[in-house]
Design a protein around this motif. Structure first.
Motif, PDB file in Angstrom:
ATOM      1  N   HIS A 151       0.865  -1.184   0.000  1.00 59.41           N
ATOM      2  CA  HIS A 151       0.000   0.000   0.000  1.00 59.41           C
ATOM      3  C   HIS A 151       0.899   1.231   0.000  1.00 59.41           C
ATOM      4  O   HIS A 151       0.946   1.995   0.966  1.00 59.41           O
TER       5      HIS A 151
ATOM      6  N   ASP B  71       0.864   4.016  -1.778  1.00 57.33           N
ATOM      7  CA  ASP B  71       0.372   5.295  -2.298  1.00 57.33           C
ATOM      8  C   ASP B  71       0.803   6.521  -1.490  1.00 57.33           C
ATOM      9  O   ASP B  71       1.023   7.579  -2.076  1.00 57.33           O
ATOM     10  N   PRO B  72       0.913   6.436  -0.156  1.00 62.47           N
ATOM     11  CA  PRO B  72       1.384   7.616   0.572  1.00 62.47           C
ATOM     12  C   PRO B  72       2.843   7.961   0.275  1.00 62.47           C
ATOM     13  O   PRO B  72       3.296   9.053   0.613  1.00 62.47           O
TER      14      PRO B  72
ATOM     15  N   LYS C 133       3.496   7.125  -6.314  1.00 62.52           N
ATOM     16  CA  LYS C 133       2.423   6.804  -7.257  1.00 62.52           C
ATOM     17  C   LYS C 133       3.045   6.469  -8.605  1.00 62.52           C
ATOM     18  O   LYS C 133       4.069   7.049  -8.986  1.00 62.52           O
TER      19      LYS C 133
ATOM     20  N   ASP D 232       2.139   5.803 -12.710  1.00 60.03           N
ATOM     21  CA  ASP D 232       1.171   5.938 -13.792  1.00 60.03           C
ATOM     22  C   ASP D 232       1.743   5.373 -15.085  1.00 60.03           C
ATOM     23  O   ASP D 232       2.894   5.648 -15.444  1.00 60.03           O
TER      24      ASP D 232
ATOM     25  N   GLN E 278       5.349  11.324  -3.180  1.00 57.27           N
ATOM     26  CA  GLN E 278       4.240  11.961  -2.471  1.00 57.27           C
ATOM     27  C   GLN E 278       4.689  12.897  -1.361  1.00 57.27           C
ATOM     28  O   GLN E 278       3.861  13.432  -0.620  1.00 57.27           O
TER      29      GLN E 278
ATOM     30  N   TYR F 209       8.326   0.153  -0.440  1.00 57.89           N
ATOM     31  CA  TYR F 209       6.925   0.372  -0.772  1.00 57.89           C
ATOM     32  C   TYR F 209       6.736   0.111  -2.268  1.00 57.89           C
ATOM     33  O   TYR F 209       7.573   0.502  -3.079  1.00 57.89           O
TER      34      TYR F 209
ATOM     35  N   ALA G 225       4.271  -0.006  -5.959  1.00 55.94           N
ATOM     36  CA  ALA G 225       3.136   0.421  -6.763  1.00 55.94           C
ATOM     37  C   ALA G 225       3.155  -0.441  -8.020  1.00 55.94           C
ATOM     38  O   ALA G 225       4.216  -0.652  -8.608  1.00 55.94           O
TER      39      ALA G 225
ATOM     40  N   ARG H   3       1.188  -1.681 -11.805  1.00 58.29           N
ATOM     41  CA  ARG H   3       0.237  -1.407 -12.877  1.00 58.29           C
ATOM     42  C   ARG H   3       0.286  -2.560 -13.876  1.00 58.29           C
ATOM     43  O   ARG H   3       1.336  -3.162 -14.088  1.00 58.29           O
TER      44      ARG H   3
END
Length: 287
Positions: A55, A57-58, A61, A63, A81, A143, A145, A147
């Motif tokens: 998790h 996201d904090p 991020k 894309d 972030q 951490y 992320a 996609r």
């Protein structure tokens, strides 16, 4: 009765183990078991038994387009972030493209001088795949992320130029700060490198032979001789590598980029930042 209880308990433990693996390794629902196992191998080889917070996201991020218009030139954006400070910053970003011939694209290293550990670039994607970004903060935490992208053939697509012509023109480097420099405030800069960045898997359309791999492997950017962004990457970066990232300008000084490729050719560029007029200088050296 005891047998039934034991069976139920074993089933519960198996479910809990599967859930724990999902949390630690960022396994996605519906993943092909073979592909999941492949990612777990990458994870183990790179991070050993270090836990990864899925998790993220904090912290970071990520894309990327759901479907690529061109699999050889897929734009991605990694956005921090929080700002980089001496006490709390993103130290390193690792990137994986699971189904590429070499899934580990490499890493990007940042410092407090970066201002923000954000990055934009363009990558090749060979097949439908998960793309994974792992951010490591200066306290050692990881951490992730993730996609999923639909693309195919990006690593085996033929280059746009004749190999000899592309190689002869390699080495032009340009640093281009964007906007007005404000001392102490993160400023976006673009680094452009003319280079064929060949994968070794594309057929030359003239000779019908496979071109040898030849790509940028290291990028080092400094400002007033302090590291801003360093990258160790491979051919998953698209032809003519392009990176957008941040640095923190001061009252004045030189922003420098040093590039090395797999033939040990070296290319340099620098630009004056601050009250002096911006002057772009580029040089190239061969072994």
């Amino acid at each position: 009765m005891k047998t039934t209880t034991r069976t139920a308990m074993n089933g519960l433990l198996a479910v809990l183990a599967a859930l724990a693996m999902h949390a630690v390794y960022a396994v996605q629902p519906g993943d092909d078991p073979n592909k999941v196992a492949r990612w777990l191998d990458f994870k183990e080889g790179t991070f050993k038994d270090r836990p990864i917070d899925t998790h993220g996201d904090p912290v970071i991020k990520f894309d990327a387009p759901a479907r690529a218009a061109d699999a050889a030139v897929v734009p991605i954006a990694i956005t921090a972030q929080f700002p980089q400070t001496p006490t709390h910053y993103i130290k390193k970003i690792y990137m994986f493209i699971d189904e590429n011939p070499e899934p580990y694209l490499g890493w990007f290293e940042f410092t407090p001088e970066s201002g923000l550990a954000s990055l934009e670039t363009r990558v090749r994607v060979e097949d439908y795949t998960y793309m994974r970004v792992i951010a490591e903060t200066n306290d050692g935490h990881l951490y992730s992320a993730v996609r999923f992208i639909k693309a195919s053939g990006g690593c085996s697509a033929p280059a746009g130029k004749d190999d000899a012509v592309a190689e002869a023109s390699a080495g032009a480097v340009r640093l281009q700060p964007e906007g007005q420099s404000t001392p102490g405030k993160p400023q976006l800069v673009q680094l452009m490198v003319r280079h064929p960045n060949r994968t070794g898997m594309a057929m030359n359309q003239v000779t019908r032979l496979y071109s040898s791999a030849y790509f940028v492997r290291k990028v080092a950017v400094t400002y007033v001789d302090k590291p801003v962004m360093t990258a160790n990457v491979n051919f998953s970066i698209s032809e003519n590598p392009n990176f957008r990232f941040y640095f923190v300008p001061r009252d004045g000084g030189l922003l420098k980029a040093h590039i090395e490729d797999t033939k040990n050719k070296q290319f340099d560029s620098q630009v004056a930042i601050g009250p002096h007029p911006a002057v772009q200088q580029t040089s190239a050296t061969t072994p």
